[in-house]
Motif scaffolding. Structure first.
Motif, PDB file in Angstrom:
ATOM      1  N   UNK A 101       0.837  -1.200   0.000  1.00  0.00           N
ATOM      2  CA  UNK A 101       0.000   0.000   0.000  1.00  0.00           C
ATOM      3  C   UNK A 101       0.873   1.252   0.000  1.00  0.00           C
ATOM      4  N   UNK A 102       1.861   1.296   0.878  1.00  0.00           N
ATOM      5  CA  UNK A 102       2.708   2.485   0.981  1.00  0.00           C
ATOM      6  C   UNK A 102       3.616   2.640  -0.231  1.00  0.00           C
ATOM      7  N   UNK A 103       3.991   1.553  -0.850  1.00  0.00           N
ATOM      8  CA  UNK A 103       4.749   1.624  -2.096  1.00  0.00           C
ATOM      9  C   UNK A 103       3.915   2.331  -3.162  1.00  0.00           C
ATOM     10  N   UNK A 104       2.620   2.010  -3.222  1.00  0.00           N
ATOM     11  CA  UNK A 104       1.730   2.664  -4.179  1.00  0.00           C
ATOM     12  C   UNK A 104       1.550   4.138  -3.831  1.00  0.00           C
ATOM     13  N   UNK A 105       1.537   4.448  -2.529  1.00  0.00           N
ATOM     14  CA  UNK A 105       1.463   5.851  -2.113  1.00  0.00           C
ATOM     15  C   UNK A 105       2.706   6.595  -2.584  1.00  0.00           C
ATOM     16  N   UNK A 106       3.879   5.987  -2.374  1.00  0.00           N
ATOM     17  CA  UNK A 106       5.129   6.620  -2.809  1.00  0.00           C
ATOM     18  C   UNK A 106       5.158   6.848  -4.314  1.00  0.00           C
ATOM     19  N   UNK A 107       4.535   5.944  -5.054  1.00  0.00           N
ATOM     20  CA  UNK A 107       4.519   6.049  -6.516  1.00  0.00           C
ATOM     21  C   UNK A 107       3.449   7.002  -7.025  1.00  0.00           C
ATOM     22  N   UNK A 108       2.642   7.563  -6.118  1.00  0.00           N
ATOM     23  CA  UNK A 108       1.578   8.464  -6.516  1.00  0.00           C
ATOM     24  C   UNK A 108       0.360   7.771  -7.076  1.00  0.00           C
ATOM     25  N   UNK A 109       0.264   6.459  -6.861  1.00  0.00           N
ATOM     26  CA  UNK A 109      -0.853   5.690  -7.425  1.00  0.00           C
ATOM     27  C   UNK A 109      -2.071   5.703  -6.514  1.00  0.00           C
TER      28      UNK A 109
END
Length: 368
Positions: A101-109
């Protein structure tokens, strides 16, 4: 006792670290007089191994432990007493869910402020307060993340998996770890897969009917409740016991991993390789504040020890994973992955985790 059949050399972790640091372009050494002897593991590794062997001998069933300290050669090292096999992870799978989830947040997704609507199909038994809410209520991704990690709320977890997608989650886990994980599913799917082996009609139960089974005591009363929900005689479920139902499920390898595979993921998290600094700090903050770890490794650690952790519990399965001194990162953080099986009463597994905490607390501090 299980270690006698699955004991691995703790020096293996040191050897792997040395191989990883070799210059692939350098020719092999041919002068035996100038060849360096393999570096011995730090003294704490052998001491910890003895302690874990004693803990395993004292606990009914199996106790698997992986410990790896990052840092300079004088301190770094570890041991793998997990038997090169997969262990059922129960709610510790909520850590990779949070990382994805946080990886997607970091990617702006996606955004932590993005809201999701609670659906009736999301409800699943477990701790936390999401079961007290009504379908249609909305919750931010950040709130669901906090509930999933701090309170081990399975409904919140399943909502997060619904948002990022189960296939995406498993692909990301494989990318972080280079293998060692079985398929990770929603928590509700665990129940459906376990009970589904007993009768094909289980596939037709809705989430509320699955959830209602928790009102019956685990064991034969739960199977009788399942038969009633299906509208079939108890005999149609066969003579399989409740314990055998879950042992059959565990044998499928779902929501399981080798201890080193889970450890690799935590090592990369501690080293700042998976998430941005802000997302790493958020995740570790939630893991420090969990409400389910007071009777496990944390209970054996010295007061004030910095342990970002997650626990998991299911039928004759329990785990405790985490990072000691996570702020040290690659300069001295210690990754811990411990799982127990076939322990009888949960209190016996908890005593083993607490003993492990005392053994970890006796280790010399990194750099000391």
């Amino acid at each position: 006792m299980a270690l006698s059949s699955r004991r691995l050399q703790p020096l293996a972790l040191v050897a792997l670290a040395l191989l990883a640091g070799c210059d692939r372009g350098s020719p092999p050494a041919t002068d035996a007089a100038t060849a360096e002897a393999p570096r011995q593991a730090p003294a704490w590794v052998a001491a910890l191994e003895r302690e874990v062997e004693a803990i395993d001998a004292a606990m009914p069933g199996d106790f698997g432990v992986y410990v790896h300290r990052l840092g300079p050669p004088a301190d770094a090292g570890g041991l793998d007493l997990g038997g090169r096999r997969a262990w059922y992870l129960s709610s510790t799978i909520k850590v990779p869910v949070a990382i994805a989830v946080l990886e997607a947040v970091d990617a702006g997704e996606l955004s932590l402020d993005e809201e999701m609507q609670l659906k009736a199909s999301d409800f699943v038994d477990g701790s936390g307060d999401m079961l007290q809410h009504d379908p249609g209520e909305r919750f931010g991704i950040g709130t669901l993340l906090e509930k999933s990690l701090r309170d081990s709320d399975s409904t919140a977890t399943d909502m997060l998996i619904r948002r990022i997608g189960e296939d995406h989650l498993n692909a990301r886990i494989a990318a972080w770890t280079a293998g060692g994980f079985g398929q990770v599913t929603t928590i509700q799917q665990v129940r459906r897969d376990a009970y589904g082996a007993l009768h094909p009609k289980v596939a037709g139960l809705d989430s509320r009917q699955i959830l209602a089974l928790r009102q019956a005591e685990a064991g034969e009363p739960r199977l009788q409740a399942l038969a009633a929900a299906l509208g079939v005689p108890r005999a149609e479920l066969g003579d399989t016991s409740f314990e055998q139902v879950f042992e059959g499920y565990y044998a499928r390898g779902l929501n399981s991993a080798t201890l080193p595979a889970f450890g690799r993921m935590l090592e990369r998290l501690a080293a700042g390789e998976l998430l941005s600094p802000d997302s790493t700090a958020l995740l570790l903050g939630h893991m420090r504040a969990i409400t389910t770890g007071s009777r496990r490794i944390q209970a054996g650690l010295p007061p004030g020890a910095d342990f970002a952790q997650k626990t998991g519990t299911q039928q004759q399965r329990a785990c405790n994973v985490g990072i000691l001194d996570p702020e040290r990162g690659r300069d001295g953080a210690t990754v811990v992955v411990a799982c127990a099986e076939h322990f009888g009463e949960l209190a016996q597994a908890e005593q083993a985790f607490q003993a492990l905490g005392r053994a970890l607390g006796a280790m010399p501090s990194a750099g000391g």
